[in-house]
Design a protein around this motif. Structure first.
Motif, PDB file in Angstrom:
ATOM      1  N   ILE A  16      -6.884  -4.960  -2.771  1.00 29.31           N
ATOM      2  CA  ILE A  16      -8.166  -4.279  -2.990  1.00 29.31           C
ATOM      3  C   ILE A  16      -8.645  -4.433  -4.426  1.00 29.31           C
ATOM      4  O   ILE A  16      -9.797  -4.798  -4.672  1.00 29.31           O
ATOM      5  CB  ILE A  16      -8.061  -2.792  -2.603  1.00 29.31           C
ATOM      6  N   THR A  17      -7.770  -4.169  -5.399  1.00 25.28           N
ATOM      7  CA  THR A  17      -8.219  -4.228  -6.796  1.00 25.28           C
ATOM      8  C   THR A  17      -8.511  -5.650  -7.250  1.00 25.28           C
ATOM      9  O   THR A  17      -9.435  -5.871  -8.041  1.00 25.28           O
ATOM     10  CB  THR A  17      -7.207  -3.580  -7.760  1.00 25.28           C
ATOM     11  N   SER A  28      -3.090  -2.031  -2.698  1.00 25.49           N
ATOM     12  CA  SER A  28      -3.881  -1.887  -3.926  1.00 25.49           C
ATOM     13  C   SER A  28      -3.996  -3.216  -4.675  1.00 25.49           C
ATOM     14  O   SER A  28      -4.993  -3.466  -5.336  1.00 25.49           O
ATOM     15  CB  SER A  28      -3.305  -0.796  -4.834  1.00 25.49           C
ATOM     16  N   VAL A  39       0.942   1.028   0.119  1.00 30.71           N
ATOM     17  CA  VAL A  39       0.100   1.559  -0.962  1.00 30.71           C
ATOM     18  C   VAL A  39      -0.063   0.537  -2.080  1.00 30.71           C
ATOM     19  O   VAL A  39      -1.189   0.224  -2.494  1.00 30.71           O
ATOM     20  CB  VAL A  39       0.685   2.880  -1.517  1.00 30.71           C
ATOM     21  N   PHE A  40       1.032   0.007  -2.570  1.00 33.95           N
ATOM     22  CA  PHE A  40       0.947  -0.852  -3.744  1.00 33.95           C
ATOM     23  C   PHE A  40       0.561  -2.283  -3.395  1.00 33.95           C
ATOM     24  O   PHE A  40      -0.165  -2.924  -4.145  1.00 33.95           O
ATOM     25  CB  PHE A  40       2.238  -0.767  -4.551  1.00 33.95           C
ATOM     26  N   PHE A  72      -4.639  10.721  -5.683  1.00 32.67           N
ATOM     27  CA  PHE A  72      -3.627   9.718  -5.368  1.00 32.67           C
ATOM     28  C   PHE A  72      -2.224  10.318  -5.461  1.00 32.67           C
ATOM     29  O   PHE A  72      -1.387  10.122  -4.578  1.00 32.67           O
ATOM     30  CB  PHE A  72      -3.762   8.527  -6.331  1.00 32.67           C
TER      31      PHE A  72
END
Length: 139
Positions: free
Chosen positions: A101-102, A98, A94-95, A74
């Motif tokens: 996704i998380t 995430s 990206v954030f 990463f």
């Protein structure tokens, strides 16, 4: 809650400093320095831990090693992204990605609940991500 905000501000500062570093030094070298430097405080905490502190299991340590490998990849990919793109494009994709996704993965892996208001927030984040990606493709 305090640790959430400490994480938020230090990570934001870290992104800005890392972006500068990746634009002015070799990306792999920056990743190496960041990762080596980041072990200092946890190592100090381990060395000063009390005997009664939480016991570590083999599976927990194996997951930590896997996490370290993943974070290393990463760090390299993020550094290259900052070197080649604007922070205003990289960070939301990206954030924000995430986050979606998380959160969805935690629902299945850890059986965590997603209340309707959180679901709405995730939907809005996903819409925002779509707009950021769309604007990047159009420009």
């Amino acid at each position: 809650m305090v640790y959430i905000f400490i994480s938020l501000f230090t990570y934001s500062l870290g992104i800005l400093v890392a972006t500068y570093a990746n634009r002015h030094a070799n990306v792999s070298l920056v990743a190496l320095i960041v990762n080596i430097t980041s072990i200092s405080i946890p190592l100090l905490l381990i060395l000063t831990a009390k005997a009664g502190d939480k016991v570590s299991t083999k599976s927990g340590l194996a997951a930590a090693i896997a996490g370290g490998v993943i974070i290393s990849v990463f760090t390299l990919a993020l550094g290259k992204s900052y070197e080649q793109n604007n922070v205003a494009i990289v960070a939301p994709i990206v954030f924000g990605g995430s986050i979606v996704i998380t959160t969805v993965a935690s629902y299945f892996l850890f059986k965590e609940k997603i209340v309707p208001l959180q679901g709405l927030g995730l939907l809005l984040v996903a819409i925002g991500l779509g707009l950021v990606v769309y604007s990047r493709v159009k420009s």
